[in-house]
Design an enzyme around this catalytic site. Sequence first.
Site, PDB file in Angstrom:
ATOM      1  CE  LYS A 183      -3.398   2.577   2.742  1.00 57.95           C
ATOM      2  NZ  LYS A 183      -2.529   3.787   2.785  1.00 57.95           N
ATOM      3  CD  GLU A 258      13.136   4.460   8.295  1.00 58.53           C
ATOM      4  OE1 GLU A 258      13.062   5.412   9.119  1.00 58.53           O
ATOM      5  OE2 GLU A 258      13.132   4.603   7.077  1.00 58.53           O
ATOM      6  CB  CYS A 292      12.989   9.409   8.820  1.00 56.77           C
ATOM      7  SG  CYS A 292      13.267   8.050   7.678  1.00 56.77           S
ATOM      8  CD  GLU A 391      10.640  12.934  11.551  1.00 56.36           C
ATOM      9  OE1 GLU A 391      11.492  12.417  10.805  1.00 56.36           O
ATOM     10  OE2 GLU A 391       9.624  12.346  11.952  1.00 56.36           O
TER      11      GLU A 391
END
Length: 491
Positions: A183, A258, A292, A391
Amino acid sequence: MEHQLYIDGRWVPATGGRTLPVVNPATEQVIAEVANAGAADVDRAVAAARQAFDTGPWGRTTPAERAVVLRRFRDRLVERKQEITDLVIAEVGTPVFLANGLQVQAALEHLSDMVDRVLTTYSFSRPLPPSVGAPGRASLGQGVVVQEPAGVVAALTPFNYPFLVAISKLGPSLAAGCTVVLKPAPTTPLTALLLAEVAAEVGFPPGVLNILPSDDTDAGQRLSSHPGVDVVTFTGSVPVGGAILGQAAPTIKRVVLELGGKNADIVLDDADVERAVEHFAYSFVRNSGQGCGCMSRLVIHESLHDEAVERLTALVSSFKVGDPRDAATDLGPMISEAQRARVEEYVRIGVSEGANLVHGGGRPADLDVGYYVNPAIFTEVKRTMRIAREEIFGPVAVVIPVGDDDEAVAVANDTDFGLNGALWSGDPARGFAVARRVRTGQIALNGGGGGISPQAPYGGYKLSGIGREFGEAGLAEYLETKAILWGVAAG
């Protein structure tokens, strides 16, 4: 190219005929309409993958047999490399130099490593020595430990590196002998649909690879909680990763995550400042900061601080923000208006917290169309500020001075994340010792190897995730371990 769902080796419309627009973030124009899967489509895809694994040939092939098909898959992707690159530029807004390199070429190198090296050298079985029997009596029993495909894999990929991350999941899972339901992120489904085209061309058995573009939350939850799925692998945000853990828990699935990063680039007092600053500058703006693994915190010895800020500001000021198709462009657009607004809000937060905005943060004056933002640099940043801890997923850098190695390590580790990092020192032994103290899944010393190594495991500590990708470690995530023991037959 095909814009429908790919299920059980066939192109099919979504249930109810629902579609999903794909927008070019540089032009704000719709460039495609693709099928938009719902929960019923997830059930169809998982059933196909389940049947392909339980009764089809793929899970019972040898590694050498799988390697033959995967090499055809790799070779056809190489032939279509320019087409893939063009799709990445169009759906992500990645500048052409980065789309060619990190987005596509690095992915193909990882797939080649998995097929040509890992599959040919990995030990899928090992013998057990004869066991010790009852006291005073030796046993002739022995056995073997085998590693087998884990089953059906649900792979959920993000918008920022759609082709690279898809390959990082498909390569090892298919090499292991698993079947997959992929997906892709709803904003970047086109490269995933191309993967389905190639899978059909090279002869994957029906059901081995299924592709479901979708923006349906129910569909995503159904996939990660589905009783027919054995492994869920996800790359994306911490909140969604946490939700997936919860959705997978009732059926005790294996989960590979992750997730985010707030990565520190540490510069010790004996470092080459010019090299360190150049590395940091290109890292925090890479893919417009939408990664990331991007460096976002420059943790630098106080004696080098002023020189570093001057060099950093000058270099970033020279970066070109604009059309990602232009070879001179350094930064393309953000993926969406919402993501640009998020970056702009963090710039406002940084200013309100008392940090000093020394460069950028606004929109380019000459770009009225496209989700563009200028890279921002903050100084006078306290490690407790939100811009130093959260973040942002955009081109926003913070510079934090430190007095010694111990303080540098403390600042680098003072985060909920632990994915990536960098460290610079004129003394490699000193640098290595400091790098060992940083709690992160990967760290580059003095620039590392100059790129992403296919053989280096990638993943994080703390909120940055669970498990590893790439190489042998990536393959192992999709294997189950079984011990088969036998003795001498009586009589």
